[in-house]
Design an enzyme around this catalytic site. Structure first.
Site, short mmCIF file in Angstrom:
data_model
loop_
_atom_site.label_atom_id
_atom_site.label_comp_id
_atom_site.label_asym_id
_atom_site.label_seq_id
_atom_site.Cartn_x
_atom_site.Cartn_y
_atom_site.Cartn_z
N HIS A 36 0.84 -1.20 0.00
CA HIS A 36 0.00 0.00 0.00
C HIS A 36 0.87 1.25 0.00
O HIS A 36 2.07 1.17 0.29
CB HIS A 36 -0.88 0.00 1.25
CG HIS A 36 -0.05 0.17 2.49
ND1 HIS A 36 0.54 -0.89 3.14
CD2 HIS A 36 0.36 1.28 3.16
CE1 HIS A 36 1.26 -0.45 4.15
NE2 HIS A 36 1.18 0.86 4.19
N HIS A 119 5.53 6.45 -0.93
CA HIS A 119 6.32 5.24 -1.21
C HIS A 119 5.50 4.01 -0.87
O HIS A 119 4.52 4.09 -0.14
CB HIS A 119 7.61 5.25 -0.37
CG HIS A 119 7.35 5.14 1.10
ND1 HIS A 119 7.03 6.23 1.88
CD2 HIS A 119 7.34 4.08 1.93
CE1 HIS A 119 6.83 5.84 3.13
NE2 HIS A 119 7.01 4.52 3.19
P1 2AM Z 1 6.22 2.56 6.16
O1 2AM Z 1 5.56 1.75 5.09
O2 2AM Z 1 7.20 3.54 5.63
O3 2AM Z 1 6.76 1.71 7.28
C1 2AM Z 1 1.35 1.15 8.56
O4 2AM Z 1 2.26 0.93 9.56
C2 2AM Z 1 1.80 2.23 7.63
O5 2AM Z 1 1.96 3.45 8.34
C3 2AM Z 1 3.12 1.94 6.96
O6 2AM Z 1 3.02 2.26 5.60
C4 2AM Z 1 4.11 2.83 7.66
O7 2AM Z 1 5.06 3.42 6.83
C5 2AM Z 1 3.26 3.93 8.20
N1 2AM Z 1 3.75 4.33 9.51
C6 2AM Z 1 3.97 3.53 10.56
N2 2AM Z 1 4.39 4.25 11.63
C7 2AM Z 1 4.44 5.53 11.23
C8 2AM Z 1 4.79 6.75 11.86
N3 2AM Z 1 5.15 6.81 13.13
N4 2AM Z 1 4.72 7.87 11.12
C9 2AM Z 1 4.37 7.83 9.82
N5 2AM Z 1 4.02 6.72 9.19
C10 2AM Z 1 4.05 5.58 9.86
#
Ligand code: 2AM
Length: 176
Positions: A36, A119
């Site tokens: 996603h 991303h």
């Molecule tokens: P990532 O894919 O770069 O890890 C579910 O966890 C989604 O939320 C993931 O796509 C993750 O990004 C994002 N995510 C998780 N923790 C986060 C945070 N503290 N701040 C921003 N995005 C976050």
């Protein structure tokens, strides 16, 4: 519950991403069903807040758009923590992200502090050799998906399991 708002990848895009998933020891590759593009990470909320968030998202009116995944990159600098596929620049995507951000701020969520960096996470890394990461990035720098339509966005619940995170779609919101 732990929530976030994202665009789910279509099946054909998932298939193209599957082909990237090798060659880096220490990579925990994202399962196909998890692929996603996060628009807004919300974090832990209670049921009442979740209902308000759902209503706020349902009130958003934005046009459907077309996206193309393009290139690969990593987070974490010399100590890489994640590998991802990038997204070709899209003003429509930025406008959608801003609408979601302001709708959530209007109901009282604290502003997102991080800059939006669209991303699709391919893998989380622990102790991956930097050389292998660089090899991966130079080997897949020309990765590009076919353009794909985005006709909705989704509120997900993230559940931690012993085998990693499970992302369960709770509700989707149509784009016009
Ligand atoms: P990532 O894919 O770069 O890890 C579910 O966890 C989604 O939320 C993931 O796509 C993750 O990004 C994002 N995510 C998780 N923790 C986060 C945070 N503290 N701040 C921003 N995005 C976050």
């Amino acid at each position: 519950m732990r929530l976030f708002v994202a665009i789910a990848m279509p099946d054909a895009v998932r298939t193209s991403l599957e082909m990237l998933k090798s060659g880096v020891p220490g990579a925990r590759w994202s399962p196909r069903e998890n692929m996603h593009l996060t628009l807004r990470f919300i974090g832990e909320v209670d049921g009442r807040d979740a209902r308000e968030i759902d209503e706020a998202l349902a009130g958003i009116s934005a046009p459907s758009l077309t996206l193309t995944l393009k290139g690969t990159g990593h987070f974490g600098g010399n100590n890489p923590s994640a590998l991802w596929a990038g997204v070709e620049a899209s003003d429509a995507l930025l406008r959608l992200q801003r609408k979601i951000e302001s709708a959530l701020q209007r109901i009282g969520l604290p502003a997102e502090q991080r800059k939006f960096k669209p991303h699709v996470t391919l893998a989380y890394l622990r102790g991956a050799p930097l050389g292998k990461v660089m090899e991966f990035l130079s080997g897949h720098g020309l990765y590009q998906s076919a353009p794909f339509p985005v006709n909705d966005f989704t509120l997900y619940e993230s559940t931690l399991t012993p085998n990693g995170s499970l992302y369960v779609p709770m509700q989707s919101y149509p784009l016009a």
